[in-house]
Design an enzyme around this catalytic site. Sequence first.
Site, PDB file in Angstrom:
ATOM      1  N   PRO A   1       8.547  -2.974   2.314  1.00 29.01           N
ATOM      2  CG  PRO A   1       8.250  -2.659   4.731  1.00 29.01           C
ATOM      3  CD  PRO A   1       8.602  -3.326   3.653  1.00 29.01           C
TER       4      PRO A   1
ATOM      5  CD  GLU B   1      12.128  -6.174  12.669  1.00 26.76           C
ATOM      6  OE1 GLU B   1      11.798  -5.101  12.066  1.00 26.76           O
ATOM      7  OE2 GLU B   1      10.813  -6.359  13.361  1.00 26.76           O
TER       8      GLU B   1
ATOM      9  NE  ARG C   1      -9.471  -4.917 -12.123  1.00 21.94           N
ATOM     10  CZ  ARG C   1      -9.742  -4.180 -12.319  1.00 21.94           C
ATOM     11  NH1 ARG C   1      -8.911  -2.995 -13.041  1.00 21.94           N
ATOM     12  NH2 ARG C   1     -10.999  -3.188 -12.624  1.00 21.94           N
TER      13      ARG C   1
ATOM     14  CG  ASP D   1     -11.396   0.294 -13.946  1.00 20.73           C
ATOM     15  OD1 ASP D   1     -11.782   0.268 -13.536  1.00 20.73           O
ATOM     16  OD2 ASP D   1     -10.567  -1.090 -14.184  1.00 20.73           O
TER      17      ASP D   1
HETATM   18  N1  SAM Z   1      11.391  -4.390   9.423  1.00 22.72           N
HETATM   19  C1  SAM Z   1      10.673  -4.027   7.973  1.00 22.72           C
HETATM   20  C2  SAM Z   1      11.045  -2.655   7.543  1.00 22.72           C
HETATM   21  O1  SAM Z   1      11.152  -2.129   8.747  1.00 22.72           O
HETATM   22  O2  SAM Z   1      10.719  -2.712   6.390  1.00 22.72           O
HETATM   23  C3  SAM Z   1       9.276  -4.577   8.042  1.00 22.72           C
HETATM   24  C4  SAM Z   1       8.945  -6.076   8.326  1.00 22.72           C
HETATM   25  S1  SAM Z   1       7.278  -6.135   7.871  1.00 22.72           S
HETATM   26  C5  SAM Z   1       6.804  -6.515   9.417  1.00 22.72           C
HETATM   27  C6  SAM Z   1       7.024  -7.823   7.239  1.00 22.72           C
HETATM   28  C7  SAM Z   1       7.217  -8.175   5.747  1.00 22.72           C
HETATM   29  O3  SAM Z   1       5.486  -7.719   5.642  1.00 22.72           O
HETATM   30  C8  SAM Z   1       8.037  -8.084   4.871  1.00 22.72           C
HETATM   31  O4  SAM Z   1       9.518  -8.127   4.714  1.00 22.72           O
HETATM   32  C9  SAM Z   1       7.115  -7.755   3.725  1.00 22.72           C
HETATM   33  O5  SAM Z   1       7.474  -8.613   3.119  1.00 22.72           O
HETATM   34  C10 SAM Z   1       5.987  -7.800   4.443  1.00 22.72           C
HETATM   35  N2  SAM Z   1       5.377  -6.384   3.772  1.00 22.72           N
HETATM   36  C11 SAM Z   1       5.143  -5.364   5.033  1.00 22.72           C
HETATM   37  N3  SAM Z   1       4.545  -3.736   4.254  1.00 22.72           N
HETATM   38  C12 SAM Z   1       4.509  -4.849   3.051  1.00 22.72           C
HETATM   39  C13 SAM Z   1       4.382  -2.608   2.154  1.00 22.72           C
HETATM   40  N4  SAM Z   1       3.827  -2.333   2.295  1.00 22.72           N
HETATM   41  N5  SAM Z   1       4.289  -3.610   0.946  1.00 22.72           N
HETATM   42  C14 SAM Z   1       4.778  -4.359   1.198  1.00 22.72           C
HETATM   43  N6  SAM Z   1       5.621  -6.088   1.568  1.00 22.72           N
HETATM   44  C15 SAM Z   1       5.393  -5.278   2.862  1.00 22.72           C
END
Ligand code: SAM
Length: 215
Positions: A87, A115, A153, A168
């Site tokens: 994220p 995390e 795609r 698209d």
């Molecule tokens: N503690 C992290 C933070 O606050 O940035 C969030 C960890 S999340 C619970 C667990 C995993 O989900 C991340 O390491 C990532 O690989 C994935 N993930 C969660 N949200 C995501 C998003 N919006 N885009 C891409 N990967 C995501």
Amino acid sequence: MRFDILTIFPQAFDSYLKESILKRAQKNKLIEIHIHDIRDFSKDKHKKVDDVPFGGGTGMVMTPQPLYDSITFVKKKNKGPVIFLSPQGKIFTQSKAEKLSKKYDELILLCGRYEGIDQRIRDTLIDEEISIGNYVLTGGELPAMVTIDAISRLIPGVIGKEQSHIQDSFSKALKRKKEYPHYTRPKTFKGMKVPEILTSGHHEKIKKWRESKLK
Ligand code: SAM
């Protein structure tokens, strides 16, 4: 295009990647997807892949050893960049999907859990971080599938003869705008009529109408 996915939930990919267009693309050898279980690389006797964070706090962190070994193993087979779905990464867009599909024949996608992953892996083995939006999911598996779908795609032949992706939403042809509305048979449905212009046969007028509906 070859994708190697690193995950601790390999089965999460079973349904989506084995259906419809992506299934056919794999059968036709337009894309190749290899899924690796990070847990298989753990040297811990219980195959542990997470531990408590230094400095305290809630949640667990993915430990460096299984990540290091699994990424190093996959890098011998796949020469593409290592992308960590996170994220905190750069937001994934249509133009990013286009760039990745044009620039690379191989990509490695790392799915985090808990995390997230130990920072030392991010600092040394990750080439890029991609986020699929400003919200937090439980893991990187859905983001990896979203990324693979959007990139695949765009590969010639994957969505068949009509090449519909060229027009698209967010495509260059539509000036990165949102697409015009679509209608199909019947001409009248529950009293609602299809815009007359679309059944007029005037291609030039239809083109202009569609352009006027881009958002
Ligand atoms: N503690 C992290 C933070 O606050 O940035 C969030 C960890 S999340 C619970 C667990 C995993 O989900 C991340 O390491 C990532 O690989 C994935 N993930 C969660 N949200 C995501 C998003 N919006 N885009 C891409 N990967 C995501």
